[in-house]
Design an enzyme around this catalytic site. Structure first.
Site, PDB file in Angstrom:
ATOM      1  N   THR A  14      22.258   9.225  21.622  1.00  0.00           N
ATOM      2  CA  THR A  14      21.413   9.810  20.563  1.00  0.00           C
ATOM      3  C   THR A  14      22.496  10.564  19.744  1.00  0.00           C
ATOM      4  O   THR A  14      23.571  10.795  19.949  1.00  0.00           O
ATOM      5  CB  THR A  14      20.238  11.022  21.333  1.00  0.00           C
ATOM      6  OG1 THR A  14      21.158  12.085  22.025  1.00  0.00           O
ATOM      7  CG2 THR A  14      19.403  10.345  22.215  1.00  0.00           C
ATOM      8  N   GLY A  71      17.512   4.387   4.601  1.00  0.00           N
ATOM      9  CA  GLY A  71      17.731   4.857   3.128  1.00  0.00           C
ATOM     10  C   GLY A  71      16.315   5.333   2.693  1.00  0.00           C
ATOM     11  O   GLY A  71      16.328   6.295   1.608  1.00  0.00           O
ATOM     12  N   SER A  72      15.176   5.081   3.095  1.00  0.00           N
ATOM     13  CA  SER A  72      13.988   5.368   2.836  1.00  0.00           C
ATOM     14  C   SER A  72      13.687   6.686   3.254  1.00  0.00           C
ATOM     15  O   SER A  72      13.195   7.682   2.661  1.00  0.00           O
ATOM     16  CB  SER A  72      12.712   4.530   3.554  1.00  0.00           C
ATOM     17  OG  SER A  72      13.012   3.305   3.106  1.00  0.00           O
ATOM     18  N   GLU A  99      21.517   0.553  -2.878  1.00  0.00           N
ATOM     19  CA  GLU A  99      22.081  -0.716  -2.894  1.00  0.00           C
ATOM     20  C   GLU A  99      23.091  -0.767  -3.703  1.00  0.00           C
ATOM     21  O   GLU A  99      23.915  -1.805  -4.178  1.00  0.00           O
ATOM     22  CB  GLU A  99      20.994  -1.616  -4.222  1.00  0.00           C
ATOM     23  CG  GLU A  99      19.736  -1.633  -3.761  1.00  0.00           C
ATOM     24  CD  GLU A  99      18.715  -2.279  -4.679  1.00  0.00           C
ATOM     25  OE1 GLU A  99      19.321  -2.451  -6.078  1.00  0.00           O
ATOM     26  OE2 GLU A  99      17.662  -2.516  -4.690  1.00  0.00           O
ATOM     27  N   SER A 105      21.819   3.265   2.043  1.00  0.00           N
ATOM     28  CA  SER A 105      21.063   2.553   2.889  1.00  0.00           C
ATOM     29  C   SER A 105      22.310   1.594   3.786  1.00  0.00           C
ATOM     30  O   SER A 105      22.796   1.020   3.087  1.00  0.00           O
ATOM     31  CB  SER A 105      19.936   1.682   2.441  1.00  0.00           C
ATOM     32  OG  SER A 105      19.688   0.583   3.465  1.00  0.00           O
ATOM     33  N   HIS A 161      22.652  -5.275   3.539  1.00  0.00           N
ATOM     34  CA  HIS A 161      23.335  -4.306   2.460  1.00  0.00           C
ATOM     35  C   HIS A 161      25.038  -4.701   2.653  1.00  0.00           C
ATOM     36  O   HIS A 161      25.636  -5.433   3.578  1.00  0.00           O
ATOM     37  CB  HIS A 161      23.198  -2.829   2.592  1.00  0.00           C
ATOM     38  CG  HIS A 161      21.710  -2.622   2.069  1.00  0.00           C
ATOM     39  ND1 HIS A 161      21.168  -1.548   1.517  1.00  0.00           N
ATOM     40  CD2 HIS A 161      20.704  -3.503   2.238  1.00  0.00           C
ATOM     41  CE1 HIS A 161      20.000  -1.727   1.148  1.00  0.00           C
ATOM     42  NE2 HIS A 161      19.443  -2.961   1.521  1.00  0.00           N
ATOM     43  N   HIS A 206      12.801  17.505  13.253  1.00  0.00           N
ATOM     44  CA  HIS A 206      11.537  18.197  13.778  1.00  0.00           C
ATOM     45  C   HIS A 206      11.125  19.692  13.023  1.00  0.00           C
ATOM     46  O   HIS A 206      10.468  20.225  13.315  1.00  0.00           O
ATOM     47  CB  HIS A 206      11.685  18.547  15.042  1.00  0.00           C
ATOM     48  CG  HIS A 206      11.325  17.134  15.933  1.00  0.00           C
ATOM     49  ND1 HIS A 206      10.721  16.465  16.452  1.00  0.00           N
ATOM     50  CD2 HIS A 206      12.852  16.318  16.199  1.00  0.00           C
ATOM     51  CE1 HIS A 206      11.182  15.650  17.083  1.00  0.00           C
ATOM     52  NE2 HIS A 206      12.278  15.488  16.809  1.00  0.00           N
ATOM     53  N   ARG A 251      16.353  11.207  12.631  1.00  0.00           N
ATOM     54  CA  ARG A 251      17.688  10.952  13.081  1.00  0.00           C
ATOM     55  C   ARG A 251      18.251   9.646  13.352  1.00  0.00           C
ATOM     56  O   ARG A 251      17.150   8.654  13.921  1.00  0.00           O
ATOM     57  CB  ARG A 251      17.690  11.829  14.599  1.00  0.00           C
ATOM     58  CG  ARG A 251      17.521  13.381  14.259  1.00  0.00           C
ATOM     59  CD  ARG A 251      17.585  13.922  15.537  1.00  0.00           C
ATOM     60  NE  ARG A 251      16.612  13.419  16.612  1.00  0.00           N
ATOM     61  CZ  ARG A 251      15.674  13.898  17.607  1.00  0.00           C
ATOM     62  NH1 ARG A 251      16.120  15.599  17.705  1.00  0.00           N
ATOM     63  NH2 ARG A 251      15.095  13.297  18.168  1.00  0.00           N
TER      64      ARG A 251
END
Ligand SMILES: Cc1ncc(COP(=O)(O)O)c(C=O)c1O
Length: 418
Positions: A48, A75-76, A182, A203, A208, A235, A268
């Site tokens: 993790t 990236g979003s 991009e 991203s 990419h 969180h 994460r």
């Protein structure tokens, strides 16, 4: 057999099977040395978000010359965090419900939706035909008292004039988010894109310039924003913030391991992604160089061919921009407009996979119509032109051999024989 040779064998099998196209849009950047880093993390069982993510963030900050960088799962997510940070109650100077955010009409879906999801109002701006990026004259016209931020998109490895843009924005006290998803590694006047704004996002999705499978990075300019983003990423936790001790002392009655101070998401990354991403990031300049070489080889081959008849105009970078090409971007010559779909379909069938410039004029997408965004797609003439004439194809991540460039040229010219 060693792990490395097993991986090399597996990679070869995959590469030949993965795409039905000779020239796919998504060409893998993965080398066995990248994947071995990911596998090492898996074998360590510390998978993790932890030390390797921090190492990637530090390396990224140093190279790009950002102030603070935080890795996320896409990236979003980085775009949503940037907007959520700007509206966050912990931020003194923050955006309020209904404030307006400028955005170029040639954009990606998740450049746009975080604005709407955060209760803000998008205001679309037309783009330039020359470099596909935001049009600064239209931008000036769209600024009003309610305009508080710009979600800028650096399109496919090039940018607008960042000097002129930042002057307009600072004069009007407008925050800048640079969606650099991009365009990682590209520069304007020798300064990396993604270091001009209050926030920037990157991203590492598979197709990419570099990849961590899925993944992204968000950069910001001060500790306060870094703490907000860190907390939102995980969180709403107080864990890992620079002021964690101070917060714990303030809320002594609550178990300090489970102290939540903000709203939150789980954006994460894993250390597996970070290890692969970091290994790829260390070769960023190499990947940029390969694409540049291939682009030049293809363009030179096409324009010197006797079949060349200005079928397309290639998008070039402005002189102050050092590009990080995502693909080979071009605009179809007007004379072929009515045959566009047939040409693009034939290209695809012959092995040259192609797609629109990002998603074309985003105002034409059905999702936008559903949300009644008021602006009309027909009021964006340049974005419409790009929507109707634009396409891009992949550039591969290994230097193309002459025979490959010849094949590319034959497919390209044969696609126009319809
Ligand atoms: C301009 C732009 N912004 C954001 C994204 C989203 O990135 P991701 O796929 O990592 O969520 C993309 C995806 O390619 C993009 O092109």
């Amino acid at each position: 057999m060693s792990l490395s040779s097993e991986l090399n064998k597996a990679l070869k099998i995959k590469e030949t099977k993965r795409s039905k196209h000779l020239f796919p849009l998504k060409d893998s950047t993965f080398r066995s040395k990248d994947l071995i880093q990911g596998i090492k993390v898996i074998l360590s069982k510390d998978v993790t978000m932890s030390k390797i993510t921090k190492k990637f963030e530090k390396t990224f900050t140093k190279k790009i010359k950002s102030k603070y960088s935080l890795m996320v799962n896409s990236g979003s997510s980085a775009n949503l965090l940037a907007i959520q940070c700007l509206t966050n109650p912990y931020r003194k100077n923050r955006l309020k419900k209904g404030d307006k955010v400028l955005i170029p009409s040639i954009c990606w879906s998740t450049s746009l939706w975080p604005i709407i999801q955060s209760g803000l109002k998008p205001v679309f701006v037309d783009v330039d035909k020359k470099n596909l990026n935001i049009n600064l004259d239209d931008l000036k016209k769209k600024i009003s008292k309610k305009t508080k931020a710009l979600m800028l998109v650096h399109v496919l490895g090039v940018s607008t004039d960042m000097e002129k843009l930042t002057k307009i924005l600072s004069k009007n006290k407008i925050f800048l988010i640079e969606d650099t998803c991009e365009s990682i590694g590209a520069k304007f006047k020798n300064k990396f894109l993604g270091t001009y704004g209050d926030f920037s996002t990157f991203s590492f999705y598979f197709s990419h310039q570099i990849s961590s499978v899925e993944g992204g990075m968000i950069c910001c300019k001060n500790r306060e924003d870094e703490n907000i983003i860190k907390s939102l990423r995980s969180h709403g936790w107080a864990k890992g913030l620079s002021n964690q001790k101070k917060i714990e002392n303030k809320f002594k009655k609550i178990n300090k391991k489970f102290l939540f101070i903000n709203s939150g998401f789980n954006f994460r990354p894993t250390d597996i992604q970070a290890a692969i991403g970091l290994s790829q990031f260390n070769s960023l300049d190499y990947f940029i160089k390969i694409k540049k070489i291939n682009r030049k080889k293809i363009i030179n081959r096409l324009v010197l061919d006797q079949r060349w008849n200005n079928q397309v105009n290639f998008i070039e970078n402005d002189s102050k921009v050092k590009p990080s090409w995502f693909g080979l971007t071009m605009l179809l010559n007007k004379k072929y407009k009515n045959k566009k779909n047939k040409i693009f379909d034939k290209m695809d069938k012959l092995g040259l996979e192609n797609r629109p410039i990002i998603s074309g004029n985003f105002l034409k997408q059905p999702a936008v119509k559903k949300y009644n965004l008021l602006q009309r797609s027909k009021d964006f003439p340049n974005a419409n032109y790009i929507h109707e004439h634009g396409l891009f194809v992949g550039l591969k991540n290994q230097v193309l051999k002459k025979t490959e460039v010849d094949k590319f040229a034959n497919i390209f010219f044969n696609s126009f024989n319809i």
